[in-house]
Design an enzyme around this catalytic site. Structure first.
Site, short mmCIF file in Angstrom:
data_model
loop_
_atom_site.label_atom_id
_atom_site.label_comp_id
_atom_site.label_asym_id
_atom_site.label_seq_id
_atom_site.Cartn_x
_atom_site.Cartn_y
_atom_site.Cartn_z
N HIS A 272 0.84 -1.20 0.00
CA HIS A 272 0.00 0.00 0.00
C HIS A 272 0.88 1.26 0.00
O HIS A 272 0.92 1.96 -0.99
CB HIS A 272 -1.00 0.04 1.17
CG HIS A 272 -1.93 -1.12 1.20
ND1 HIS A 272 -2.77 -1.40 0.16
CD2 HIS A 272 -2.13 -2.09 2.13
CE1 HIS A 272 -3.46 -2.48 0.44
NE2 HIS A 272 -3.09 -2.92 1.62
N ASP A 323 -4.91 -8.16 -3.62
CA ASP A 323 -5.27 -7.94 -2.21
C ASP A 323 -6.61 -8.58 -1.84
O ASP A 323 -6.69 -9.77 -1.64
CB ASP A 323 -5.23 -6.43 -1.94
CG ASP A 323 -5.24 -6.09 -0.45
OD1 ASP A 323 -5.28 -7.02 0.37
OD2 ASP A 323 -5.21 -4.90 -0.10
ZN LIG Z 1 -3.48 -6.96 2.37
#
Ligand SMILES: [Zn+2]
Length: 453
Positions: A272, A323
């Site tokens: 991220h 993800d």
């Molecule tokens: Zn994750």
């Protein structure tokens, strides 16, 4: 032992551009012996019907969350955010068995192959039985993922996760996190066992769930155990503003700065890295660590927008990840990576680099291609001698690609294609199924077990 196989493509993406008449030679071990442009097709070569593109690594996946994708898009309260999503996600995590995980992951991995990924980094924290006790083989859930990868035929980097605490300044986990509980010794033992098993296309690294779930003593202990071993080390960092505020309150510093203080290197992959400062980006760039951006999930969870221009300008290795599995192809991830910036800044072609790489899609694709090997812990990646012979054969008649000049083919793919843009996906020189009805039915059966009335 076979002598390997020869392919010939009308075009292939080599050295950052399309090159014509490319001869691709796969060795008997499924790795490239040679890839060379400007050569005629010998009689022995299989002629590929469309341009050849290297596949990408999906650098961040939680396979079990495939069973939750699309089930959290309704709001019954005044507000909904990452933290309320997480509580509902735990509801799924608490009930999945190894057999169910195997079925979910086998379907997911087939979809990821269709999405143009041929290697997946599994950030795996769902380890224990529903009651929180270890399985007879404590790696039962890890092996379920490895079985699923073998069934689908995708490469797998398994990353057992250190998950020890519920938050900054909290000791231990909540009851709803009981299946995740590990420490540095557990994670390192798991990594070593998986690597020692020598499964084809499977290797292991390690992961730290986050700074809130792995405290300084946990991180330092894992660093001590890993030592100089060349395994990837992944961590979720700076995904949410609340996490940034909590980190500053607990440590006096922002999460990327705290992470950098541990002494990053090229093994580290920062997942991220959404909320960053210029100074933090410079520190990460100097360390050699990579960033893993997950635009589909970050949009879905309302995380925020990464500083795409900052990361690209600093030359930080970059990859994308599926993800939470709301999106399972890199074309969509790259599209949204750029579109997020355009919407936020009211500009166009934000990722392009005039004078060096005017194509937005090519700049993003090349960045992810360069970041792929490091994220997966592989020594090389792409259409290059020594790398595994993974590639995509574009369908020249696909929607958005037909009639496209080569100079804009990648832009057409990322910004204007629809549906499946490739005719074939190869892993280690072998074509893979992009759909399997039995696998799909098994997955649908598990979904009914999880969600049926
Ligand atoms: Zn994750």
């Amino acid at each position: 032992m076979s002598a390997g196989s020869l392919f010939h493509a009308p075009l292939a993406w080599l050295d950052g551009r399309w090159q014509p008449d490319v001869l691709l030679h796969v060795g008997p071990d499924g790795h490239w012996l040679d890839v060379r442009a400007g050569l005629p097709a010998p009689d022995a070569a299989q002629r590929l019907p469309g341009p050849v593109l290297p596949s990408l690594v999906n650098a961040h996946s939680h396979a079990f969350q495939r069973a939750f994708a699309g089930l959290a898009e309704q709001r019954a309260r005044d507000s909904d955010d990452f933290w309320s999503w997480r509580e509902r996600m735990y509801g799924v995590a608490l009930r999945i068995t190894p057999d169910q995980l195997r079925a979910i992951a086998a379907q997911l991995y087939t979809e990821l192959l269709a999405g143009g990924y041929t290697q997946v980094c599994e950030f795996h924290y769902l380890q224990h039985r529903e009651d929180g006790q270890a399985y007879d083989d404590e790696l039962a859930m890890c092996w379920a993922l490895a079985d699923a990868a073998r069934e689908a035929g995708i490469g797998l980097t398994l990353l057992p996760v250190l998950y020890a605490h519920a938050g900054f300044g909290e000791t231990g986990l909540r009851e709803t996190q009981r299946r995740f509980r590990t420490d540095a010794g557990w994670v390192w033992r798991a990594c070593q066992r998986i690597n020692a098993a020598g499964l084809p296309l499977v290797s292991a690294g390690v992961a730290l769930h986050s700074l809130r779930a792995a405290h300084p003593e946990d991180i330092q202990e894992l660093q001590r155990l890993v030592g100089a071993t060349a395994v990837p080390i992944h961590i979720h960092v700076a995904e949410q503003q609340q996490e940034v505020r909590d980190c500053v309150a607990a440590t006096g510093h922002r999460p990327l700065a705290v992470t950098a203080d541990y002494g990053l290197d090229a093994r580290w992959q920062l997942v991220h890295a959404t909320h960053s400062t210029r100074g933090e980006i410079d520190r990460v760039a100097a360390s050699g660590a990579g960033v893993v951006i997950c635009p589909g999930t970050e949009a879905n969870l309302g995380d925020g927008l990464a500083d795409l221009e900052g990361w690209l300008a600093a030359g930080v290795p970059m990859t994308v990840g599926s993800d939470s599995q709301v999106s399972r192809g890199w074309v969509e991830e790259l599209r949204w990576l750029e579109y997020g910036q355009r919407l936020g800044q009211q500009r166009r072609n934000v990722a392009a680099a005039p004078g060096r790489q005017p194509s937005t899609a090519a700049r993003l694709f090349e960045a992810c291609l360069q970041g792929s090997a490091g994220a997966a812990g592989l020594s090389s990646w792409g259409l290059t001698p020594g790398a595994r012979a993974d590639f995509l054969v574009l369908d020249p008649d696909a929607c958005g690609l037909a009639g496209m000049p080569a100079a804009t083919l990648l832009d057409g793919l990322v910004f204007a294609s629809q549906g499946l843009p490739w005719q074939a996906v190869f892993v280690a020189g072998q074509p893979r199924a992009l759909r399997d009805d039995a696998r799909l039915r098994r997955y649908a059966g598990v979904m009914a077990e999880c969600w049926g009335d």
